[in-house]
Write a protein that holds these residues in place. Structure first.
Motif, short mmCIF file in Angstrom:
data_model
loop_
_atom_site.label_atom_id
_atom_site.label_comp_id
_atom_site.label_asym_id
_atom_site.label_seq_id
_atom_site.Cartn_x
_atom_site.Cartn_y
_atom_site.Cartn_z
N LEU A 222 7.78 -5.26 0.97
CA LEU A 222 7.32 -5.47 2.50
C LEU A 222 6.96 -4.02 3.08
N ASN A 223 5.90 -4.16 4.14
CA ASN A 223 5.47 -2.98 4.83
C ASN A 223 6.01 -2.55 6.02
N ARG A 224 6.50 -1.51 6.04
CA ARG A 224 7.35 -1.08 7.30
C ARG A 224 6.79 0.44 7.56
N ARG A 225 6.07 0.33 8.64
CA ARG A 225 5.75 1.96 9.14
C ARG A 225 4.95 2.56 8.05
N GLY A 226 4.15 1.63 7.48
CA GLY A 226 3.37 2.28 6.56
C GLY A 226 3.73 2.55 5.19
#
Ligand code: WTA
Length: 690
Positions: A222-226
């Motif tokens: 997953l993507n989180r803050r880049g």
């Protein structure tokens, strides 16, 4: 040594009529007598007395009302009666005899009608391109979403043999596939559980095991803050601890590194879907109204998380009623609730409610301040969001970033704002009302919980407009008999703190067969034992009712923590701490936090051979972060020689809390169960000097 200054607790002024310590909302006094109305309201304005009258008649005969709402939905078979007792105490069947399917309600009936080509879902990925525009936007019309759901249901049924009554687990970030997966499971009658993608392998494994899930749907990452988090790696760890999952479907999200795919167990979602023709159809299964749609695990005060069951028929009726009354949804609206599908709000008011109503809904993958603090306002401007369902924590964060981030974006499309998850302090309410909504939009704070399935106490702009008060939840919705009572179950006086209870049954309440998955006794004990003689549902919250009958929920009356609106169990958090090699015992309490509402702090007794140090403190915090969840990380860890306990070994949590908050013992002494006042005082003094 603990002192007020080391803990940095703000002094909180409290309204005189309230018991110290628990009923202020972040130290702001509650404006019981403030009434805010808008000039354009005149035609739909109702006075408080008139609503009270119509509400009391609605609860005298709530069946008629719920039946009327049920008639507005599409049923595959009519019900025999509105409600009937289930086979366990306090468990009810809603609309027994009836058959329904939420996937059909959310998709087929729109596809067969005029909403066929209406946009159902606008999804925006977190990354922005070089031009500042989102790098990925995916839009699905009702027809397109229906087609994808059919194809995935086809796969589940034909390739994986999933059928009605089977169980599956979902461990996904906020990608469109998450919505497709839930609607496909609902289509087949496969009971699902969603596990928040921020939870650890242990949390995932324990939920899979409790439910006996056969299949897991997850993502590579997953993507989180880049940054990217490797979800599959966590899922693999969980699968080592589970016995029931034999098949895993993996959504390709990040593609950032080689994903370990176990032969004959793990399959890529996109590879599988490529093999399914667009013409694949799976008829929605006619499900008994009381068939379990999903089980969502939520934290209690003791023991492992509780799997709350939500059925199909009653749940659909509550969602339909509240979407209309609370969100006033019209075909022209663009609705956005940034909740994650891992929490109940993401189930009721993202995955199902808005689609049942045929709404256009926005789903955004990332965090509110990435890459800049104005990301949410960009989203609102970009898609013309008109109905916005936010949280107090998000609001307080944005208040801190400052008004300029909001003001530089067009919010002219907004017409209605609600918040959820925790009490909203009056100044956060005012900020939503004045800065975000430009004093045009009604702003409410909807009270409900995982157990209730949907909103129970709220302003109802879709029905009528009552004067607003900054921070209140408003009145119970029609048909719901919520009240504030004392220890004996008697209604408290206006302005006095008491326990929030629901006195009657409602559709969407924990469902058949057992209320709580596999544990009907615990269900009855947890919610109905406290006021057994009255038969009330005990919510676990403190609340106050003002002279007009508005309810102000002030926070939990038990040991459940609400960190940034997320529900965390003290028991789970303490268990996570003591699984660290140095910890022998732990007690966790929440202290007020100006942004997150409250944050956990931990008191830890070390095992022989371990000495307190800052390194160890950091290590324990990181341990919780990786082995339980980042949201549960204690903001402080204090090492103590012993924990204050009653004779039967129960931690005197109020003592710990009083010490943590630098408060005098005051009324705490009389509130601890099983301990004499003397013992409590002694425990308090010794903890203070540890
Ligand atoms: C709290 C979230 C005050 C409350 C939907 C409840 C609120 C718990 C509000 C349930 C609100 C939720 N005002 N408190 N508007 N909404 N709560 O199960 O303490 O994650 O008992 O469900 O959140 O949390 P849950």
């Amino acid at each position: 040594m603990l002192s007020r200054s080391t803990l940095n607790i703000r002094a909180c002024p409290r309204p005189a009529s309230l018991m110290a310590g628990e009923t202020e909302i972040l130290g702001e006094s509650l404006p019981f007598d403030e009434r805010i109305e808008l000039p354009g309201w005149s035609s739909r304005k109702v006075d408080v007395e008139a609503y009270r009258r119509s509400h009391s008649s609605s609860i005298k005969d709530s069946s008629t009302q719920w039946e009327r709402m049920a008639q507005e939905l599409q049923w595959m078979r009519p019900w025999n009666e509105v409600t009937a007792k289930g086979s366990h105490p306090h468990v009810f069947k809603w609309f027994p005899g009836g058959a329904i399917n939420l996937s059909q309600l959310a998709l087929d009936r729109h596809v067969e009608g005029t909403r066929r080509n209406k946009v159902a879902l606008i999804w925006e990925g977190e990354a922005l391109g070089a031009d500042g525009a989102p790098a990925e936007v995916r839009k699905f019309t009702y027809y397109e979403l229906w087609r994808e759901v059919n194809r995935f249901a086809f796969l589940l049924k034909n390739n994986f043999g999933m059928k009605k009554g089977d169980r599956m687990a979902v461990y996904l970030p906020m990608v469109p596939e998450a919505i497709v997966v839930l609607l496909a499971a609902a289509r087949l009658g496969v009971t699902f559980t969603v596990v928040f993608s921020g939870f650890s392998a242990e949390a995932l494994a324990s939920r899979i095991n409790d439910l006996g899930a056969k299949l897991l749907v997850t993502a590579d990452g997953l993507n989180r803050r880049g940054k990217q988090v490797d979800l599959k790696e966590i899922a693999d760890k969980a699968l080592e601890e589970t016995r029931t999952v034999t098949q895993v479907i993996v959504v390709r999200r990040t593609g950032s590194k080689e994903t370990n795919m176990k032969a004959a167990r793990d399959y890529w979602f996109d590879d599988l879907m490529r093999g399914v023709p667009t013409s694949a159809r799976v008829e929605p299964e006619p499900l008994e109204s009381e068939h379990p749609l999903y089980v969502l695990y939520t934290s209690g005060t003791t023991g492992k998380p509780k799997g709350m069951i939500h059925d199909n028929g009653g749940y659909a009726v509550l969602l339909h009623a509240t979407m209309r009354w609370v969100f006033d949804l019209k075909d022209s609206d663009v609705y956005w609730c940034p909740a994650d599908i891992g929490w109940v709000t993401g189930h009721s008011y993202v995955a199902f409610g808005p689609l049942i109503e045929g709404a256009t809904m926005v789903v955004y993958e990332g965090t509110l301040d990435f890459p800049q603090p104005d990301r949410w306002w960009q989203v609102i401007e970009r898609y013309g969001v008109s109905v916005f369902y936010t949280t107090p924590t998000a609001t307080r964060m944005q208040m801190r970033f400052g008004e300029d981030f909001v003001r530089k974006h067009d919010r002219g499309s907004l017409r209605l704002i609600h918040s959820v998850g925790e009490p909203i302090n009056p100044s956060a309410w005012r900020w939503l009302f004045e800065v975000v909504g430009e004093k045009r939009c009604p702003v409410g704070s909807t009270w409900w919980m995982t157990e209730t399935g949907g909103i129970m106490i709220s302003h109802l702009p879709g029905l009528m407009l009552l004067p607003m008060k900054p921070g209140t939840n408003g009145m119970p919705i029609p048909g719901v008999d919520a009240d504030i009572v004392d220890e004996k179950g008697e209604p408290v006086k206006h302005g006095e703190k008491g326990f929030l209870v629901i006195k009657n049954q409602w559709p969407g309440m924990p469902g058949a067969p057992t209320g709580m998955w596999g544990d009907p006794e615990r269900y009855a004990k947890q919610y109905y034992e406290r006021f057994a003689s009255k038969g009330y549902f005990f919510c676990g919250d403190y609340a106050v009712k003002d002279r007009d009958g508005y309810i102000w929920v002030a926070g939990r009356a038990d040991e459940v923590l609400k960190v940034a609106g997320h529900r965390i169990g003290t028991f789970e958090l303490e268990s996570s701490i003591v699984s660290h090699k140095a910890a022998s015992e732990a007690a966790v309490v929440a202290i007020p936090d100006p942004i997150k509402g409250e944050v956990p702090i931990a008191f830890v007794v070390l095992k022989q051979g371990f000495a307190p140090s800052d390194d160890l403190r950091r290590e324990i915090r990181t341990w919780v972060r990786t082995n339980f969840s980042a949201i549960a990380e204690p903001s402080q860890v204090y090492f103590v020689n012993k924990l204050p306990k009653t004779r039967s070994g129960k931690i005197m949590r109020r003592v710990v809390k009083a010490v943590a908050e630098g408060r005098p013992l005051g009324d705490v002494a009389t509130l601890e169960d099983e301990a004499s006042v003397g013992e409590v005082k002694q425990a308090y003094e010794s903890l203070k000097v540890t």
